[in-house]
Design a protein around this motif. Structure first.
Motif, short mmCIF file in Angstrom:
data_model
loop_
_atom_site.label_atom_id
_atom_site.label_comp_id
_atom_site.label_asym_id
_atom_site.label_seq_id
_atom_site.Cartn_x
_atom_site.Cartn_y
_atom_site.Cartn_z
N UNK A 1 2.42 -8.45 10.28
CA UNK A 1 1.37 -7.73 9.56
C UNK A 1 0.17 -8.62 9.30
N UNK B 1 -2.92 -9.56 3.80
CA UNK B 1 -3.66 -8.70 2.90
C UNK B 1 -4.83 -9.42 2.23
N UNK C 1 -8.02 -9.65 4.26
CA UNK C 1 -8.66 -8.43 4.74
C UNK C 1 -10.09 -8.31 4.23
N UNK D 1 -14.16 -3.49 7.20
CA UNK D 1 -14.69 -3.47 8.56
C UNK D 1 -15.06 -2.06 8.95
N UNK D 2 -15.91 -1.96 9.94
CA UNK D 2 -16.28 -0.65 10.47
C UNK D 2 -16.00 -0.64 11.96
N UNK E 1 -15.40 1.54 14.02
CA UNK E 1 -15.99 2.61 14.82
C UNK E 1 -17.40 2.27 15.28
N UNK F 1 1.80 5.24 12.75
CA UNK F 1 2.18 4.15 11.87
C UNK F 1 0.94 3.51 11.27
N UNK F 2 0.98 3.28 9.96
CA UNK F 2 -0.13 2.59 9.30
C UNK F 2 0.34 1.18 8.95
N UNK F 3 -0.46 0.19 9.31
CA UNK F 3 -0.08 -1.19 9.02
C UNK F 3 -1.14 -1.84 8.15
N UNK F 4 -0.73 -2.12 6.93
CA UNK F 4 -1.61 -2.80 5.98
C UNK F 4 -3.01 -2.19 5.92
N UNK F 5 -3.05 -0.87 5.80
CA UNK F 5 -4.35 -0.20 5.79
C UNK F 5 -4.99 -0.33 4.41
N UNK F 6 -6.20 -0.87 4.38
CA UNK F 6 -7.00 -0.90 3.16
C UNK F 6 -8.31 -0.17 3.44
N UNK G 1 -12.29 0.97 1.97
CA UNK G 1 -13.41 0.74 1.04
C UNK G 1 -14.42 1.87 1.15
N UNK H 1 -5.21 -0.05 -0.89
CA UNK H 1 -4.87 -1.42 -0.48
C UNK H 1 -3.48 -1.49 0.14
N UNK H 2 -3.44 -2.08 1.30
CA UNK H 2 -2.16 -2.49 1.91
C UNK H 2 -1.15 -1.39 2.10
N UNK I 1 1.46 0.48 4.13
CA UNK I 1 2.31 0.39 5.31
C UNK I 1 3.20 1.62 5.32
N UNK J 1 -15.41 2.03 5.02
CA UNK J 1 -14.97 0.84 5.76
C UNK J 1 -13.46 0.79 5.67
N UNK J 2 -12.86 -0.05 6.52
CA UNK J 2 -11.41 -0.03 6.64
C UNK J 2 -10.91 -1.35 7.21
N UNK J 3 -9.68 -1.71 6.84
CA UNK J 3 -9.04 -2.85 7.49
C UNK J 3 -7.59 -2.48 7.74
N UNK J 4 -6.95 -3.22 8.64
CA UNK J 4 -5.58 -2.89 9.01
C UNK J 4 -5.56 -2.10 10.30
#
Lengths: 360, 278
Positions: free
Chosen positions: A11, A14, A17, A20-21, A23, B28-33, B35, B43-44, B46, B83-86
């Motif tokens: 993984x 965290x 992190x 990010x964008x 797209x 599957x979502x992995x550590x999705x954060x 904004x 935050x985070x 899974x 915005x997004x991470x993961x």
């Protein structure tokens, strides 16, 4: 397809992190395709423009535009497959139409600036036209009296047309009385009245009968006739956009219909109402015919709304533009440029004022 | 919620099939954060969604459930400041990688929203078939598709004699089933449902829940709900989201629905499923 299980070591961390964008990231292939699709048609057109004798408009419409459409279509096929064709055609057409209208608009503004710039100076904006003949050099005289006259006339017209226009809109959308279809029909018909007819109407009913002389008030009333339908119809449209939930919400608190309108509906539509007033002023401010008939003209600074003819920017332009003296014509262009700048300032001001704390 | 309602969980427990935990993972979502601007709202996360399972996302308002499911079919990026991470893996591939066309993702991962949104200018039939036209998908036998999907959405018998009337004429519950039928007509592999029953009466809700159970034989379903009995009734798995004050939302606990409701490990989950806060 393989079964996936969560492997904690794989993984992303965290703590590291960052927002990010993803797209917005493009593949190099996509960037290349877009750049080529923009550059190739432009270069080919520029080359033809330099070497051939094809007239520029024909070149742009018959060669550049189709070539750009084909290039964008090919680029979208390369990047997105056939699914992207329609998107690219719509986007290229929209950008093309926007550029086309911008070119027309900018060339108009450009013409005003090129021809009117020479006349603009502080004294031109502030002085009046007394003792000035068409052949007087540009350094003397100005449009101060016409600016004040236009401001006075538009103010008087707004004083009449804005309350009546908004009241009409309230009648149509809030009171919803029995006469609504007829009122709407008349308002719509009124918006088709030629401006000279509005001037003639004031001339025959008020000036010829002796109730008024040619004056700012008479001109303002003629303007109000033209402004009223624009204000009423635009205000109607924006009041219609206010959700019914707000009205029922206010009524359910024991509000009267009048308080609902003035405390809830109108404030909710405030920005739109300001737009309605702006559009109304924009509709009238350059109209010349009603003022020639109802307001007359003058070389002096007149602040009395009744009693004497008054100058305005449109009549000033009208009187100077056809004269056989170059300086007079330049004065007319200068006045036109000034009129445009005033309108721009007015609109910007209105936009800023309407963007209050509680605006949407 | 009273203890009487909580007991109904035990009654239902025997009827619920074992979660398809061993089945293939579809999404599957992995550590999705997530904004919005600089504000972190999630935050985070899974989570993995087995093929043809129903997953319920529960939790108080404002804890990021809706935001989360909007990241699953790339609708999130349409909002300003998003915005997004993961990573989000669909069939093993990151849906946010550069060469993925969001149009394909949204075609495969459909969505039903909180407020029914039938297209006002289209008939009932036109609404059902609208996805085919909008996505450029070629499918023959339109009549069969209309009947199949409306039947699957539990609406066919009510509207079969008035397919050419406007979709907006239907009641709220019927409209919601109509948009479910519309979502099914493009044959999605995953269906996201954002509080699909929040504005519906119990009878319509029951019909939609039956529809969800039926659909889960072919489609992976992820449903956001504030109705805990609904989660118990329809979902194989449940995830509990919670956002502490001024903090982003997090998944507090997830697992088989029977576990989350019958034997929650976290005290906050226990409180929430018993209606003691939120």
């Amino acid at each position: 397809m393989t079964t996936q299980t969560l492997d904690p070591t794989a993984l992303p961390n965290l703590a590291e992190q960052r927002p990010q964008r993803p797209w917005r990231k493009r593949t190099p292939r996509f960037k290349l395709a877009v750049v080529l699709a923009v550059i190739i048609p432009a270069v080919v057109t520029w080359f033809l423009w330099q070497t051939s004798t094809i007239p520029t408009p024909v070149l742009l419409v018959a060669i550049y535009l189709p070539m750009q459409l084909i290039a964008s279509t090919l680029a979208s096929i390369v990047t997105r497959g056939r699914r992207g064709i329609a998107d690219s055609i719509v986007i290229v057409s929209a950008i093309g139409a926007t550029v086309f209208s911008l070119v027309i608009l900018l060339s108009l503004i450009g013409a005003l600036i090129v021809r009117g710039w020479k006349a603009l100076s502080p004294s031109f904006l502030l002085q009046n036209n007394i003792y000035i003949s068409p052949s007087t050099p540009l350094e003397y005289g100005g449009i101060g009296h016409a600016v004040l006259g236009t401001a006075l006339i538009v103010f008087l017209a707004s004083l009449v047309a804005v309350p009546i226009g908004i009241a009409t809109a309230i009648y149509i959308t809030e009171v919803r009385g029995r006469a609504v279809p007829y009122v709407r029909f008349f308002v719509q018909s009124m918006s088709g009245v030629p401006s000279v007819v509005a001037g003639l109407f004031i001339l025959t009913t008020l000036i010829v009968t002796g109730a008024l002389t040619q004056s700012a008030l008479a001109g303002g009333l003629a303007y109000a006739i033209l402004m009223l339908p624009t204000v009423a119809r635009t205000a109607e449209e924006v009041l219609r956009l206010v959700p019914d939930e707000l009205r029922t919400g206010a009524l359910a608190l024991g509000s009267t219909r009048a308080r609902t309108v003035f405390r809830v509906v109108l404030p909710a539509a405030r920005t739109g109402i300001v737009t309605a007033i702006i559009l109304g002023i924009a509709r009238i401010i350059g109209e010349t015919a009603p003022l020639l008939l109802a307001a007359g003209n003058s070389d002096q600074t007149i602040l009395n709304p009744t009693g004497s003819p008054v100058a305005s920017l449109p009549t000033y332009i009208f009187n100077n533009v056809a004269l056989p003296y170059p300086d007079a014509v330049t004065r007319a262009w200068g006045a036109a440029l000034a009129l445009m700048i005033f309108v721009a300032i007015l609109f910007t001001l209105a936009r800023v004022l309407s963007r209050g704390r509680l605006g949407r | 919620m009273s203890t009487a309602e909580f007991e109904s969980v035990d009654v239902l427990e025997s009827e619920i099939t074992t979660p398809a935990a061993a089945a293939t993972t579809e999404l599957e979502a992995r550590n999705v954060s997530v904004w919005f601007g600089q504000r972190k709202v999630l935050e985070g996360v899974n989570m993995s969604f087995p093929k043809n399972s129903v997953t319920a996302l529960i939790g108080p308002s404002g804890c990021g459930k809706s935001t989360f499911i909007r990241t699953l079919n790339r609708l999130h990026e349409l909002l300003p400041g998003a915005a997004l991470a993961g990573e989000i893996l669909y069939e093993g591939r990151d849906i946010y990688s550069r060469d993925v066309d969001p149009v394909h993702i949204r075609l495969a991962i459909g969505m039903v929203f909180q407020k029914p949104n039938p297209f006002p200018s289209m008939t009932i039939r036109g609404n059902v078939l609208s996805g085919l036209k909008l996505s450029g998908m070629k499918r023959s036998n339109h009549d069969d598709i209309v009947e199949e999907t409306l039947t699957a959405a539990g609406l066919w018998t009510e509207v079969k004699d008035r397919l050419d009337r406007a979709g907006g004429e239907l009641s709220g519950g019927q409209q919601q089933r109509l948009v479910i039928a519309r979502a099914l007509a493009v044959q999605p592999h995953v269906l996201l449902m954002d509080e699909p029953c929040s504005a519906l009466d119990p009878a319509s809700t029951l019909k939609i829940e039956e529809t969800i159970r039926q659909l889960s034989k072919e489609v992976t379903i992820i449903i956001v709900t504030h109705n805990m009995q609904q989660a118990v009734r329809v979902a194989d798995n449940t995830a509990f989201f919670l956002a502490a004050e001024n903090e982003p939302g997090r998944v507090i606990e997830q697992g088989a629905t029977t576990e989350i409701f019958g034997n929650p490990q976290d005290e906050r989950t226990l409180d929430y499923v018993n209606g003691r806060f939120g």
